[in-house]
Design a protein around this motif. Structure first.
Motif, PDB file in Angstrom:
ATOM      1  N   SER A 232       0.732  -0.960   0.011  1.00 23.89           N
ATOM      2  CA  SER A 232       0.080   0.132  -0.056  1.00 23.89           C
ATOM      3  C   SER A 232       0.780   1.293  -0.046  1.00 23.89           C
ATOM      4  O   SER A 232       2.301   1.241   0.187  1.00 23.89           O
ATOM      5  N   GLN A 235       5.120   2.250   0.023  1.00 19.48           N
ATOM      6  CA  GLN A 235       5.827   1.155  -0.421  1.00 19.48           C
ATOM      7  C   GLN A 235       5.165   0.619  -1.899  1.00 19.48           C
ATOM      8  O   GLN A 235       6.039   0.082  -2.779  1.00 19.48           O
ATOM      9  N   MET A 290      17.625  -0.813 -12.618  1.00 17.22           N
ATOM     10  CA  MET A 290      16.546  -1.412 -11.480  1.00 17.22           C
ATOM     11  C   MET A 290      16.715  -0.085 -10.411  1.00 17.22           C
ATOM     12  O   MET A 290      15.810  -0.447  -9.556  1.00 17.22           O
ATOM     13  N   TRP A 291      17.754   0.758 -10.385  1.00 18.34           N
ATOM     14  CA  TRP A 291      17.609   1.967  -9.621  1.00 18.34           C
ATOM     15  C   TRP A 291      16.866   3.090  -9.692  1.00 18.34           C
ATOM     16  O   TRP A 291      16.696   3.996  -8.914  1.00 18.34           O
ATOM     17  N   ALA A 301       5.681  11.797  -1.314  1.00 14.13           N
ATOM     18  CA  ALA A 301       5.850  11.238  -0.129  1.00 14.13           C
ATOM     19  C   ALA A 301       7.139  10.189   0.009  1.00 14.13           C
ATOM     20  O   ALA A 301       7.202   9.504   1.278  1.00 14.13           O
TER      21      ALA A 301
ATOM     22  N   GLY B  27      19.394  -3.154  -7.089  1.00 17.10           N
ATOM     23  CA  GLY B  27      18.738  -1.888  -7.156  1.00 17.10           C
ATOM     24  C   GLY B  27      17.563  -1.919  -6.270  1.00 17.10           C
ATOM     25  O   GLY B  27      17.209  -1.266  -5.503  1.00 17.10           O
ATOM     26  N   VAL B  30      17.795  -2.612  -2.539  1.00 19.65           N
ATOM     27  CA  VAL B  30      18.396  -1.559  -1.712  1.00 19.65           C
ATOM     28  C   VAL B  30      17.337  -0.282  -1.392  1.00 19.65           C
ATOM     29  O   VAL B  30      17.087   0.177  -0.446  1.00 19.65           O
ATOM     30  N   GLU B  31      16.547  -0.222  -2.708  1.00 23.31           N
ATOM     31  CA  GLU B  31      15.618   0.799  -2.668  1.00 23.31           C
ATOM     32  C   GLU B  31      14.077   0.441  -2.039  1.00 23.31           C
ATOM     33  O   GLU B  31      13.603   1.271  -1.494  1.00 23.31           O
ATOM     34  N   ILE B  32      13.805  -0.608  -2.157  1.00 22.43           N
ATOM     35  CA  ILE B  32      12.484  -0.994  -1.631  1.00 22.43           C
ATOM     36  C   ILE B  32      12.304  -1.668  -0.229  1.00 22.43           C
ATOM     37  O   ILE B  32      11.533  -1.383   0.620  1.00 22.43           O
ATOM     38  N   PRO B  34      14.306  -1.826   2.263  1.00 20.19           N
ATOM     39  CA  PRO B  34      14.182  -0.603   3.792  1.00 20.19           C
ATOM     40  C   PRO B  34      12.895   0.336   3.798  1.00 20.19           C
ATOM     41  O   PRO B  34      12.709   0.529   4.816  1.00 20.19           O
ATOM     42  N   LEU B  35      12.042   0.246   2.870  1.00 24.79           N
ATOM     43  CA  LEU B  35      10.911   1.211   3.213  1.00 24.79           C
ATOM     44  C   LEU B  35       9.882   0.359   3.951  1.00 24.79           C
ATOM     45  O   LEU B  35       9.160   1.016   4.521  1.00 24.79           O
ATOM     46  N   PHE B  36      10.125  -1.005   4.259  1.00 26.05           N
ATOM     47  CA  PHE B  36       9.283  -1.621   4.835  1.00 26.05           C
ATOM     48  C   PHE B  36       9.784  -1.590   6.401  1.00 26.05           C
ATOM     49  O   PHE B  36       9.173  -2.188   7.286  1.00 26.05           O
ATOM     50  N   ILE B  38      12.358   0.664   7.739  1.00 28.46           N
ATOM     51  CA  ILE B  38      12.763   2.090   8.597  1.00 28.46           C
ATOM     52  C   ILE B  38      11.355   2.651   8.930  1.00 28.46           C
ATOM     53  O   ILE B  38      10.440   2.941   8.104  1.00 28.46           O
ATOM     54  N   THR B  41       9.498   6.233   7.763  1.00 30.13           N
ATOM     55  CA  THR B  41       9.233   6.263   6.304  1.00 30.13           C
ATOM     56  C   THR B  41       7.694   6.648   6.165  1.00 30.13           C
ATOM     57  O   THR B  41       7.522   7.479   4.987  1.00 30.13           O
ATOM     58  N   VAL B  42       6.748   5.990   6.907  1.00 25.17           N
ATOM     59  CA  VAL B  42       5.551   6.503   7.113  1.00 25.17           C
ATOM     60  C   VAL B  42       5.424   7.078   8.329  1.00 25.17           C
ATOM     61  O   VAL B  42       5.677   6.624   9.441  1.00 25.17           O
ATOM     62  N   ARG B  90       1.058  13.293   2.547  1.00 22.38           N
ATOM     63  CA  ARG B  90       1.913  12.565   3.357  1.00 22.38           C
ATOM     64  C   ARG B  90       1.877  11.017   3.154  1.00 22.38           C
ATOM     65  O   ARG B  90       0.717  10.693   2.660  1.00 22.38           O
ATOM     66  N   ALA B  91       3.001  10.298   3.424  1.00 23.83           N
ATOM     67  CA  ALA B  91       2.804   8.819   2.991  1.00 23.83           C
ATOM     68  C   ALA B  91       1.658   8.244   3.965  1.00 23.83           C
ATOM     69  O   ALA B  91       1.052   7.448   3.259  1.00 23.83           O
ATOM     70  N   SER B  94      -1.783   7.585   2.284  1.00 23.95           N
ATOM     71  CA  SER B  94      -2.187   6.504   1.390  1.00 23.95           C
ATOM     72  C   SER B  94      -1.801   5.177   2.135  1.00 23.95           C
ATOM     73  O   SER B  94      -1.697   4.119   1.343  1.00 23.95           O
ATOM     74  N   GLN B  95      -1.798   5.115   3.487  1.00 23.66           N
ATOM     75  CA  GLN B  95      -1.364   3.968   4.078  1.00 23.66           C
ATOM     76  C   GLN B  95      -2.078   2.770   3.813  1.00 23.66           C
ATOM     77  O   GLN B  95      -1.780   1.717   3.911  1.00 23.66           O
ATOM     78  N   TYR B  96      -3.579   3.155   3.839  1.00 23.51           N
ATOM     79  CA  TYR B  96      -4.339   1.826   3.545  1.00 23.51           C
ATOM     80  C   TYR B  96      -5.083   1.940   2.128  1.00 23.51           C
ATOM     81  O   TYR B  96      -5.898   1.166   1.940  1.00 23.51           O
TER      82      TYR B  96
END
Lengths: 524, 255
Positions: A232, A235, A290-291, A301, B27, B30-32, B34-36, B38, B41-42, B90-91, B94-96
């Protein structure tokens, strides 16, 4: 599915699948009921699925481009939906994008990959069933996708709109494709795997990874079309653009670079300019693309550090991209007189030039201040079409004009004049389209951010889209010229197969014989 | 030398394939990933509420009709966007959203903060025929939204699926989803009190489409449009807009 579905959309999708499956089963049965390939036949390449793939690609091109022109006209003349729900822009747009990217582009990639891997490996495809399963299975996916959009069945993920059941089906088809490709490579008579195959392999492998991760979802019911994405918000945004940008990279770039690396040197009768440049470009593209996806999310955001990584790699990507474009153009050195005289080769040359232009533009638009202006505007649409019209479609048509006489064993294409007319229609259409969209996008971007002396915004949103009207009309006209050109190609190819006499000497391309690689440094 | 190594790689299809997977995977990892993990992030927004069944149904119609193709729901940290549309997105807002509908193109304006800016009647008339209220509009007409009765029978399953992917719907919300959807567009209903108890006093209970006899797809879409940007107040309360005359951008907090 057709009978037990919970919603009417799912039931209709089921009906489409049942119909297509019956047709496919019939086709497969007729293939199986033929006698096994004789020993003599096994010394020839297996080209029947390639021929079917070329036709399917052209049919999707007609459909996808026609809907594209329609959608373009809807933005200038909104009444052209005729009050049908299925004809509204939101439902037609993915029919256009999936139709041209997956239908036209995907079939062209599958067909040419079967051709290239056999020729460069000097071996026949390992069996006769799996290439048909891959080709027809993929087209079933495209058909379910397109009909689903018209019914309002979509995940809303850009360039990954089909719902969960179509996605699962594509995974099955795609794994079969990968296994088929690796089995063919395993049978090769050459120690080296030719560079075109690296690109096709990257296309198959990475698209599989992207597709599976981006489409992770929980269906509401196994008897309904609706599902909810596993991810969601932020992410999901990053995952979608990691997918979206790399669908461009590995579908629209890697795959078609594979095409370029085989057909351009073959047609020009020159070896690839630099083997080392091929290696550097290949791994550079595979690593860096890919980056780059996060440059679609500047100033959003999404955390700043991801945006920064995205722009960094987007700019660096210019090096391997121009490496490939330069390699292709340098290959033409010594064959420029052929580019002048042969419209088919000229299609490929222009493709390489537009590949260079659009990758430069892409890196440029990824820079944050540029992106603050260009994002959300028609400049993005222009950029995409610089790539898909100028690069992808040009390399496909150049390839088809070369490939059709080769695999149907004809002396030549039916009409060289029509190829010439197609070339100029396509280039005129592309340039009109691009200039319209560049102007539209920059005008929008500037109008949105213009302030009065009193410190308030000068233009309402309404004024900005009223200003778009002339550009939208021009864009539709450019797209129409391109569509007419593609229709000429379809006609020319059909007439070639039907009316051009067989070539006298066909053994060179037909039988599993001498190496058919544009050699030179490639095997050094 | 790298080219000697490559000479070996390109002779083995399996090594080549594994190499492609390994090189291309970096890629995304490294980028995706950590979003879960850190935490910042939200943002943390205690007042963030979930969509009601009617709003969720409206959101699904918004998706079905492809509205996201022309409307973004993401106000960037740029001064002109904040001036035009309101506080930047803000992140957490759209959290839901499974999936998110940030969009990539503004053929029409951004909708992230459209909620309660226009009346229900305006939205209904605009959706039936946009050119009735905005003569120059190029938006398609969606007149069938007013004709189609909303299918509420599947809503329970929809909330259940949403809870499976992590949206905190309580069991009572899931079990009563169908009735809650009808109640939100039927102010006279006995179920309204329960709906308010489950989703909070700020929940709008109105006849969104102007027809109190039926619950139509228009009810759902308008209910959804009216909640956009109003699931949490975080963007309004905490935002410190820094303006710099030379730079059009606004420094996002915490970055």
């Amino acid at each position: 599915m057709a009978l037990a579905g919970h919603d009417i959309g799912f039931q209709l999708q089921g009906a489409v699948i049942v119909t297509a499956a019956l047709v496919t089963l019939g086709a497969l049965f007729s293939i199986r009921s033929q006698p096994e390939a004789t020993a003599e036949e096994l010394t020839y390449y297996y080209d029947a699925p390639i021929k079917a793939g070329i036709y399917l690609s052209l049919i999707w091109a007609m459909l996808g481009m026609f809907v594209g022109v329609w959608v373009a006209l809807l933005l200038a003349y909104p009444e052209l939906t005729f009050d049908y729900a299925w004809a509204s822009l939101g439902r037609l747009r993915p029919v256009h994008t999936s139709g041209v990217i997956f239908g036209f582009g995907g079939n062209a990639l599958i067909a040419t990959s079967f051709h290239v891997v056999q020729r460069t490996s000097r071996t026949r495809l390992p069996d006769q069933l799996s290439p048909w399963f891959v080709l027809l299975g993929f087209n079933l996916f495209c058909l379910v996708a397109a009909t689903g959009y018209l019914l309002g069945i979509t995940q809303s993920k850009e360039y990954a709109e089909p719902e969960w059941y179509a996605d699962i089906w594509l995974v099955i088809v795609w794994v079969t494709y990968l296994v088929l490709y690796l089995r063919t490579l395993a049978r090769r008579q050459e120690p080296h795997i030719y560079v075109a195959n690296w690109y096709y392999l990257a296309f198959i492998l990475v698209v599989a990874v992207l597709h599976i991760i981006n489409n992770l979802a929980v269906p509401v019911s196994f008897l309904g079309s609706k599902s909810y994405s596993l991810f969601s918000g932020v992410q999901d945004a990053m995952t979608q653009w990691w997918y979206g940008h790399n669908a461009v990279a590995f579908f629209l770039t890697s795959g078609f670079l594979g095409m370029l690396y085989y057909y351009l040197p073959k047609r020009a009768e020159r070896p690839i300019y630099s083997y080392r440049m091929s290696i550097i470009s290949f791994w550079g593209i595979t690593f860096m693309y890919m980056w780059a996806g996060s440059h679609h999310l500047h100033y959003t955001a999404l955390p700043q550090w991801v945006q920064t990584l995205g722009v960094t790699f987007s700019v660096m990507l210019l090096v391997p991209s121009w490496g490939s474009a330069g390699n292709a153009l340098m290959t033409l050195n010594g064959a420029w007189h052929r580019v002048r005289d042969d419209a088919t080769l000229r299609f490929m040359m222009v493709a390489a030039v537009f590949y260079g232009i659009s990758t430069f533009e892409g890196s440029f638009m990824a820079i944050r201040p540029v992106n603050s202006l260009s994002h959300y505007t028609d400049w993005t649409i222009g950029h995409v079409h610089a790539g898909v019209l100028g690069w992808v479609a040009f390399i496909v048509f150049g390839t088809f004009y070369s490939l059709v006489p080769w695999i149907w064993h004809r002396e030549r294409m039916y009409s060289l004049i029509l190829i010439e007319v197609h070339f100029w229609l396509a280039i005129a259409g592309t340039i009109i389209y691009l200039i319209a969209m560049w102007n539209a996008g920059i005008t929008q971007g500037i109008m949105w951010r213009t302030y009065n002396e009193s410190g308030t915004l000068t233009y309402s949103f309404l004024e900005s889209f009223v200003a778009m009207h002339p550009y939208y009309v021009a864009r539709a006209f450019g797209g129409f010229l391109f569509l007419v050109g593609a229709a000429l190609a379809f006609y020319n190819i059909v007439m070639t197969v039907r009316h051009v006499p067989l070539a006298r000497n066909v053994t060179n391309d037909a039988s599993v014989g001498p190496l058919s690689v544009p050699t030179g440094e490639a095997t050094a | 030398m790298i080219f000697t190594l490559h000479n070996k790689i390109e002779r083995n299809s399996i090594v080549l394939a594994l190499g492609i997977i390994a090189v291309s995977a970096i890629g995304g990892l490294v980028e995706i990933a950590p979003l879960f993990t850190i935490d910042d992030t939200v943002e943390h927004a205690p007042d963030m509420r979930v969509y009601t069944p009617l709003e969720l149904a409206g959101r699904n119609i918004y998706i079905r009709e492809g509205c996201y193709a022309c409307h973004s729901q993401m106000i960037r940290t740029l001064k002109d966007e904040v001036d035009r549309y309101g506080p930047y997105s803000r992140a957490v807002e759209s959290q839901y959203d499974h999936p998110m509908l940030w969009g990539s193109k503004r053929t029409g304006p951004d909708l992230a903060r459209i909620g309660e800016k226009y009346s229900d009647l305006w939205h209904t008339r605009h959706l039936v025929n946009p050119r009735d209220v905005v003569p120059q509009s190029i938006m398609p007409a969606y007149s069938w939204l007013l004709e189609n009765e909303l299918n509420t029978t599947d809503l329970r399953g929809n909330l259940k699926a949403m809870s499976r992917v992590g949206v905190p719907y309580e069991d009572s919300m899931i079990n009563l989803a169908n009735r809650d959807a009808v109640a939100q567009a039927t102010p006279s209903s006995d179920d309204v009190a329960g709906l308010i108890a489950r989703y909070g006093p700020a929940t709008s209970v109105r006849v969104f489409d102007g027809d109190s006899q039926r619950v139509t797809e228009m009810d759902a879409v308008v209910a959804y449009l009216q909640i956009l940007g109003r699931l949490t107040e975080i963007a309004h309360s905490e935002q410190s807009v820094q303006t710099d005359t030379n730079d059009n951008t606004i420094k996002a907090e915490g970055s």
